[in-house]
Design a protein around this motif. Structure first.
Motif, PDB file in Angstrom:
ATOM      1  N   UNK A 153       4.843 -18.688  -0.575  1.00  0.00           N
ATOM      2  CA  UNK A 153       4.317 -17.333  -0.705  1.00  0.00           C
ATOM      3  C   UNK A 153       5.378 -16.259  -0.545  1.00  0.00           C
ATOM      4  N   UNK A 156       5.431 -12.426  -2.227  1.00  0.00           N
ATOM      5  CA  UNK A 156       4.036 -12.239  -1.840  1.00  0.00           C
ATOM      6  C   UNK A 156       3.271 -11.350  -2.804  1.00  0.00           C
ATOM      7  N   UNK A 157       3.991 -10.592  -3.655  1.00  0.00           N
ATOM      8  CA  UNK A 157       3.278  -9.730  -4.586  1.00  0.00           C
ATOM      9  C   UNK A 157       2.759 -10.506  -5.793  1.00  0.00           C
ATOM     10  N   UNK A 162       0.896 -16.596  -3.867  1.00  0.00           N
ATOM     11  CA  UNK A 162      -0.097 -16.603  -2.791  1.00  0.00           C
ATOM     12  C   UNK A 162      -1.055 -17.778  -2.937  1.00  0.00           C
ATOM     13  N   UNK A 165       0.647 -21.069  -2.319  1.00  0.00           N
ATOM     14  CA  UNK A 165       0.915 -21.269  -0.902  1.00  0.00           C
ATOM     15  C   UNK A 165      -0.348 -21.728  -0.186  1.00  0.00           C
ATOM     16  N   UNK A 166      -1.449 -21.056  -0.504  1.00  0.00           N
ATOM     17  CA  UNK A 166      -2.701 -21.421   0.172  1.00  0.00           C
ATOM     18  C   UNK A 166      -3.148 -22.821  -0.205  1.00  0.00           C
TER      19      UNK A 166
END
Lengths: 953, 514
Positions: A153, A156-157, A162, A165-166
């Protein structure tokens, strides 16, 4: 506490210790930042090299530090061949990645953060491979998941970052949690969480009933981490991370943690049928599936990701075979895969960096524009394809050899055939990487003009190409490391010979088939690709997202359903649960025969009982008319007080009556600002349900009460009766209990009263300054006021009664210790005396005439009570120890002075202050609501009239 | 007689009226006094732990009356630990509330805060069940005042629910005490323990009812299924620092179960044998599930944390429910850990909300001024709460799981803890990703983008505001790092807790009759 080679723990902890460095050193510039990242890595690597010779001789270096012995968790590390191999890989590649990332990251990326995360990951990964305690290993395992989450992530933008990563965290986290279970079971079987002990207890583990659950749980952890089918889908999405991360975590090290774990646990878990069929089959499927998908990926990193999945499958399959030779092949391939795959990822990163695209369909012809990159990429890709003279060839040969000899479910050729198929696709996508990126004509539509990157960027992959070729040509160079690592895996010393030419073995034919077939596949790529795109296939991310969305909406619905915010429902559940659990508890025990005879029932009691029941029933029926309900509650209170009188408890009766009076008065005033009727908000069904619950609960309480009323029990009250006068200096046992035996309880209760006063005041402040205050000012309260709100008769009567009432209050206070009374009742009586004045002449008029602040009154009350209690310390006695004596002043009769009385004074003040503060707050409310202030004590003052008349006359 | 035992009660009890009634017009004076009081309380608590660590159960007889006729305070390792926990948490939360100015948003914050500390400490120290009731009242009413501190419609509404449910609990407490007194004739915990041993099962119906009702009362405080409903609404609408302090309030319920249902109704008591487990165990499992589901499904940050607290209570009670020494040790470790983890989360949430104009919705808004710092703090607190290494949550989870390996327990307990952890992790990851990652993809909202610099600086959290959170995270790390010595103390604590005869002998001054 600790023993062994202290270098080991330093190696493991250096990256953590150094993790803050880059975050700080970024202030000194990017190069400084990268250099300071390299320092801990290089230091650790140096120490590892110092230790290496001993390990190569077959020694195992250990270090142990006690951490949580109660659990069996110790910070113990050990370094054997396998650990050495992995630690070397982690640190070595770590250095190269540090170098590469320095040039890869752009000026806008927060580099300090990146290197911090990278070092955290490095530490975690080192921890996994060096741990000698499986609980410690679990800690590092989860840490790799977390640091990988942060690294994926990193941008992050970007939504892909994101989500990727999750997803990675969810999948590897789930596996990690399963593994916790597996490891704990393993520890339970062996009786130790020390890896060395567990590895030595292989037979015991395999024979145990809990072997299967442990195996499955641990393999879940390994498979998710190493992206084995069907958990492989997270890895391609993790490619949203910056390329150095992909090269480091998602090809070279972290994804090998699962493989490492299977290798590590090999002596403890491998060799059974279950192990073979689960591990080998999953690995085989993964290898083929990954290879097939890789061929049709247009994103360079996706192609490499699926290729990584495929190679991890290969390693898993080899470990699944459970033979020594397979283990050797696996270890060897770990080394080879590391070298060529990391180089390939870095190449892909260079291409992306220079051309601004990773889409193979937009690339091609780069060999002319970026020759150095092309050479590096080609060498590495040929190794991945398994072409002779590159290291990938030899380990793949070994794999095919093992596959050809392995029988699966009585089928001698299926594994060999599928392995060849996997190899075939592997050749195809490797060749595609070469020809579709570097080969072909130069195009003129690259998003950016490609050229070779600066030296710093291609240095790392170039360095990795050296072992690719070196081992490919002279495989015996890798022999010592492979043997010592494989020896650590199998637990038996290994002396394998690694050779380029094995003669005309089945593996060679399989290899030839794979290369030729792969070339044909690539030739057919265009039509195949069209077919692939047209064919329906499950998209893992869609499924995963849908699954998560479904779970989220399920949890949301469940939470909304449970937590409706309806207090009535919560209370219904609370009461129903109490009844049900109480009934369960009751039914489990017996009841002795009653030993107390019932008293005869007086007719008066019947009358009281009927009144009580009738009034209670009436409250239920009439509770919507709030004034009426209040009156009825008053009746109930009076009946209870009468009950106390009848049962010879004058103290309780007195208290009950005064409490009743004060609360009803305050409630009446409060009701002025509230709706007079309760609206009907519930349906008949719910009222019926609530009625049933209430009846059952009431019946339950009655039954329990009836049961204990019939039985005698020896209580501590006898002591209180016997010692009240002698020890407490009072004949009123109730009062002595309140101020002495259990004075501490009373102390607490007056504090409750004091706090209540404070809160009412604070709430009133908040209310009046908030929107509620504005609403109040605009409220249309009943204007139907009496013309004579402060009647003469009442004013005069209350004035006359005030001194009497005060006298009564003081009298009750003074007699308290020996006769019914005491500070609590007295406080209430005095407040009633004052309340009457407020009612007669209005609040403002009365307020002007009182000079003590109610706040202070409460404060003094609590403090006096507290200090009285603390006074006992001066005498060396515990808090609240009372002292009393008898004094005789000539004109007055002999009387008693007791410290308990001082304590009671505190009670008196607190009660008085709290009640008056409540009244004060209510009257402020009234003032806000537009209540007028009267200046005169009464509305019609006859004296004034007379003056007026006289004036007129 | 050691007068320090009562100091944690008397100090705030004397300080609170002074703050509330004398210093009420000067917030600075109140702050200084309140902080000084909290520091002193911490010092006293440390002293008590040092004394208790020796292993002697000390008794403080109020009014110099012999037990069981008067009220006694009992200092042993467990009560000392709980008081220390209260004092530490209280000081950090108070520092936060002072630094963020929360204490000035309504009246009487510091007085109520001190009363709250007094109530909690008193509940931990008492050796008398009726006195426990009194202190439940004190901490309930003080917590109600703190909960509605600052006012606002939603908060008042949630506060009303909180107080109503808890008053219902108090009523049940009185019922339970009535039944208990009617069936045993005493209220002193040691005396109860003594008398319970002689009640045969054939004559135990009443005392069993009393025991079960008490269990429900404590479970209301500990927010256990099916009496957990009040918690999410109350915690998520309370001022965040108050919610942080409330992390210890649920532990009061847990402590009461640990104390009463081990010492009085614990293992080896024929009358109530196994009764607590039959309900506590499944209830704890369901509580974990509800908590985890709430975390994943939450639409706002404060409820998310509240549900995480709920889940952690489930895990804690799971360990308690078997009433076995090893599990109890694990439970106590988890208790200490989850208190600080929950508090840290609430404090971080407060800092984040302060920069989002008080909005805690898990929807995308422009990134806050200190996005990186807040993200790091949230990450730390969240991994602690979700039970990920390297903070103490992971060790707590391992300890609990390791202790719950009896057949019949292991499957359910492990599945609940592991699946619950996973769901919680995913929930926290989603929340953090929306709050701190996704927000960076948006252009700053026009009004904040053009905001003058001083406004941004005003919103930014200063050192004093960040320090309490950092201290809590530091404590969580220390809990992990020094898990060995801590577990050693907790093991001794559990040993003392299960030594019924020792407790009875210390309090009643006899050989305990066992």
């Amino acid at each position: 506490m600790s023993d062994g080679n202290v270098f080991l723990i330093i190696i493991a902890l250096l990256p953590f210790a150094g993790a803050l460095m880059p975050g700080l050193m970024i202030r000194a510039g990017r190069t400084a930042c990268a250099s300071f990242t390299a320092i801990p890595t290089a230091l650790a690597l140096t120490m590892l090299i110092v230790l290496a010779p001993d390990v190569m001789r077959g020694e195992v270096i250990q270090y142990e530090l006690q951490w949580l012995p109660q659990l069996g968790l110790s910070a113990s590390f050990f370094l054997d061949g396998l650990g050495l191999l992995f630690a070397g890989m982690i640190l070595g590649v770590g250095l190269l990645i540090t170098l590469y990332a320095r040039f890869y990251l752009s000026g806008e990326d927060p580099m300090g953060q990146f290197y911090t995360y990278l070092l955290l990951f490095q530490g975690a990964m080192l921890g996994i491979v060096l741990s000698d305690n499986i609980l410690l290993l679990l800690i590092f395992w989860e840490l790799t998941s977390l640091s990988s989450f942060l690294l994926i992530g990193y941008w992050k933008h970007l939504p892909e970052g994101r989500q990727g990563a999750r997803m990675a965290l969810a999948v590897t986290g789930a596996g990690g949690l399963a593994m916790i279970g597996g490891m704990l079971i393993l520890g339970n079987i062996v009786g130790s969480y020390n890896l060395t002990d567990i590895l030595a207890a292989g037979d015991q583990i395999k024979a145990h009933d809990w072997y299967m659950p442990a195996l499955i749980l641990i393999l879940l952890g390994a498979f998710t981490k190493s992206a084995q089918f069907p958990f492989h889908f997270w890895l391609p999405h993790a490619m949203a991370a910056p390329t150095p991360v992909s090269a480091y975590l998602h090809s070279a090290t972290m994804v090998k943690a699962g493989v490492f774990l299977m290798a590590r646990m090999w002596p403890a878990l491998a060799g059974t049928e279950a192990w073979f069929y689960i591990v080998a089959s999953v690995g085989l499927i993964t290898m083929v599936v990954g290879a097939v998908i890789a061929l049709f990926k247009d994103d360079l990193k996706a192609l490499l990701a699926f290729s990584t999945v495929s190679h991890l499958g290969l390693l898993t399959m080899l470990l699944g075979f459970g033979t020594d030779k397979a283990a050797i092949a696996a270890v060897f391939h770990i080394i080879n895969h590391l070298t060529f795959k990391a180089a390939l990822f870095m190449t892909a990163g260079i291409v992306d960096h220079e051309t601004h695209t990773r889409d193979i369909k937009r690339l091609g012809g780069l060999s002319a524009l970026m020759p150095i990159t092309a050479v590096i990429g080609t060498i590495a890709a040929l190794s991945m394809a398994g072409i002779p003279l590159f290291n990938g060839f030899i380990s793949k040969e070994k794999m095919l050899e093992e596959a050809a000899h392995t029988v699966w479910w009585d089928n001698p050729w299926i594994i060999g055939a599928l392995a060849t198929l996997g190899a075939l696709f592997s050749v195809a996508y490797s060749l595609r990487f070469i020809f579709h990126v570097f080969g072909g004509p130069v195009r003129d539509d690259y998003p950016a003009k490609p050229h070779d990157p600066p030296f710093g960027m291609w240095a790392a992959p170039a360095l990795l190409c050296i072992p690719v070729v070196l081992i490919g040509v002279m495989p015996h160079l890798a022999e010592p490391l492979v043997n010592v690592a494989a020896g650590a895996v199998t637990g038996v010393e290994q002396n394998a010979k690694l050779k380029l030419w094995h003669g005309l073995t089945p593996a060679l034919y399989m290899s030839i088939i794979a290369v030729i077939g792969g070339a044909i596949l690539l030739w057919l790529h265009k039509p195949l690709d069209r077919a692939w795109i047209a064919a329906p296939r499950p998209e893992a991310k869609t499924i995963f997202d849908a699954l998560i969305a479904a779970v989220v909406s399920l949890t949301r619905r469940m939470t909304d359903l449970l937590f409706t915010g309806e207090i009535s429902r919560y209370l219904a559940i609370f009461v129903a649960a109490s009844v049900a659990l109480g009934a369960v508890a009751w039914s489990g025990g017996g009841l002795a025969a009653p030993d107390r005879a019932p008293l005869p029932v007086d007719p008066v009691v019947w009358v009281g009982w009927v009144l009580l029941v009738a009034a209670t029933g009436a409250v239920v029926l009439m509770h919507r008319h709030r004034f009426r309900a209040l009156v009825l509650i008053g009746i109930i209170g009076l009946m209870i007080s009468s009950g106390f009188v009848f049962l010879s408890a004058p103290d309780l009766a007195l208290t009950q009556i005064s409490v009743e009076t004060v609360t009803i008065l305050l409630l009446l005033i409060a009701l002025h600002f509230l709706p007079k009727e309760t609206p009907i908000e519930s349906g008949v069904g719910r009222r019926l349900r609530d009625g049933v619950i209430a009846l059952v609960a009431g019946g339950g309480v009655a039954a329990v009460a009836y049961a204990f009323l019939q039985r005698n029990v020896e209580t501590i009250s006898d002591y209180h009766l016997a010692n009240s006068y002698e020890g407490g200096g009072g004949t009123n046992v109730v009062n002595v209990i309140l101020v002495d035996f259990r004075g501490y309880d009373t102390y607490g209760e007056i504090i409750v009263l004091g706090i209540a006063g404070l809160i009412i005041f604070a709430v009133m402040e908040a209310l009046l300054n908030g929107p509620a205050g504005r609403r109040l000012r605009n409220m249309e309260l009943s204007q139907d006021r009496s013309r004579d709100r402060h009647p003469l008769m009442m004013v005069v009567a209350t004035r006359v009664m005030m001194p009497i009432a005060l006298m009564v209050g003081i009298y009750i206070f003074l007699r308290g210790h020996n006769q019914p009374g005491g500070g609590f009742v007295s406080g209430l009586v005095v407040s009633i005396a004052l309340l009457m004045q407020y009612m007669a002449s209005g609040f403002a008029w009365t307020q002007n005439r009182q000079r003590i602040e109610y706040h202070t009154l409460i404060g003094w009350g609590v403090i006096i009570a507290g200090l009285t209690g603390a006074g006992a310390w001066l005498a060396g006695k515990p808090f609240l120890t009372s002292a009393f004596g008898y004094v005789h002043w000539p004109p007055i009769e002999e009387f008693e002075l007791a410290t308990a009385m001082l304590f009671d004074l505190g009670v008196f003040l607190a009660v008085l202050g709290a009640v008056m503060l409540m009244l004060y707050s209510l009257s402020r409310l009234a003032r806000h609501a537009g209540e007028t202030v009267n200046v005169e004590p009464m509305d019609y003052d006859p004296v004034e009239r007379q003056d007026k008349r006289e004036g007129e006359a | 007689m050691n007068h320090w035992i009562i100091a944690p009660v008397i100090l705030p009890a004397l300080l609170a009226p002074v703050i509330g009634f004398v210093m009420r017009y000067d917030i600075r004076l109140a702050r200084i006094a309140s902080l000084a009081g909290a520091v002193a309380l911490l010092a006293i608590a440390l002293g008590l732990v040092v004394q208790a660590a020796g292993g002697e159960t000390q008794v403080y007889r109020l009014g110099d009356w012999p037990a069981p006729f008067g009220i006694v305070l009992v200092l042993d390792r467990l009560s000392a630990l709980m008081v220390l926990l209260t004092a530490l948490l209280g000081l950090l939360v108070l520092a936060h509330a002072t630094a963020t100015g929360w204490d000035d948003r309504g009246r009487h914050f510091h007085a109520l805060f001190q009363f709250q500390l007094m109530g909690i400490s008193g509940a931990f120290l008492t050796g008398d069940v009726f006195n426990l009731f009194v202190f439940f009242e004190i901490l309930l009413i003080a917590s109600y005042g703190l909960m509605i501190h600052g006012g606002g419609r939603d908060r008042m509404r949630a506060g009303l629910q909180y107080v109503v449910i808890n008053l219902a609990g108090s009523t049940l407490f009185l019922f339970a005490l009535g039944v208990l007194y009617a069936s045993t004739g005493t209220l002193n915990i040691a005396d109860l323990a003594l008398r319970l041993q002689d009640i045969p099962l054939e004559d135990a119906a009443l005392v069993r009812v009393a025991m079960m009702l008490l269990l429900i009362v404590f479970a209301v405080k500990a927010a256990l299924f099916p009496v957990q409903f009040w918690l999410p609404g109350a915690y998520s609408n309370a001022p965040a620092p108050v919610a942080a302090l409330f992390a210890i309030m649920t532990k009061v319920g847990a402590y009461s179960i640990i104390r009463i249902h081990t010492t009085v109704f614990g293992p080896g008591i024929e009358a109530t044998d196994g009764l607590a487990f039959d309900w506590l165990f499944p209830a704890a499992l369901i509580t974990i599930a509800i908590g985890a589901a709430g975390v994943l499904g939450a639409r706002r940050l404060m409820p998310l944390i509240a549900f995480a607290v709920l889940g952690s209570m489930g895990t804690l009670m799971l360990a308690v429910s078997v009433f076995a020494p090893a599990a109890m040790t694990a439970g106590l470790y988890y208790l200490v850990h989850s208190t600080f983890a929950a508090a840290a989360l609430f404090l971080v949430a407060d800092l984040v909300m302060a920069q989002r104009d008080g909005n805690d919705g898990l929807s995308t808004r422009a990134a806050i001024a200190q996005n990186g710092l807040m993200a790091a703090l949230f990450f730390g607190a969240a991994i602690a709460m979700a039970g990920m290494p390297p903070l103490s949550g992971f060790l707590g989870k391992l300890l609990v799981m390791d202790a719950l390996r009896a057949p019949g327990v292991i499957g359910w307990a492990w599945a609940a803890i592991l699946v619950g952890s996973l769901v919680t992790i995913v929930g926290f990851a989603r929340a953090g990703s929306v709050l701190f990652w996704k927000s960076t993809s948006l252009a700053p909202a026009p009004e904040t983008g053009d905001a003058p610099l001083h406004q941004i600086e005003r919103n930014a959290a200063g050192t004093a505001q960040v320090m309490p959170v950092l201290a809590m995270l530091g404590l969580l790390a220390a809990l992990a790092l020094f898990a060995g010595p801590l577990a050693g103390y907790l093991e001794a604590t559990t040993g003392q807790l299960f030594d019924r005869a020792g407790y009875v002998a210390a309090v009643l001054g006899t050989n305990g009759g066992v």
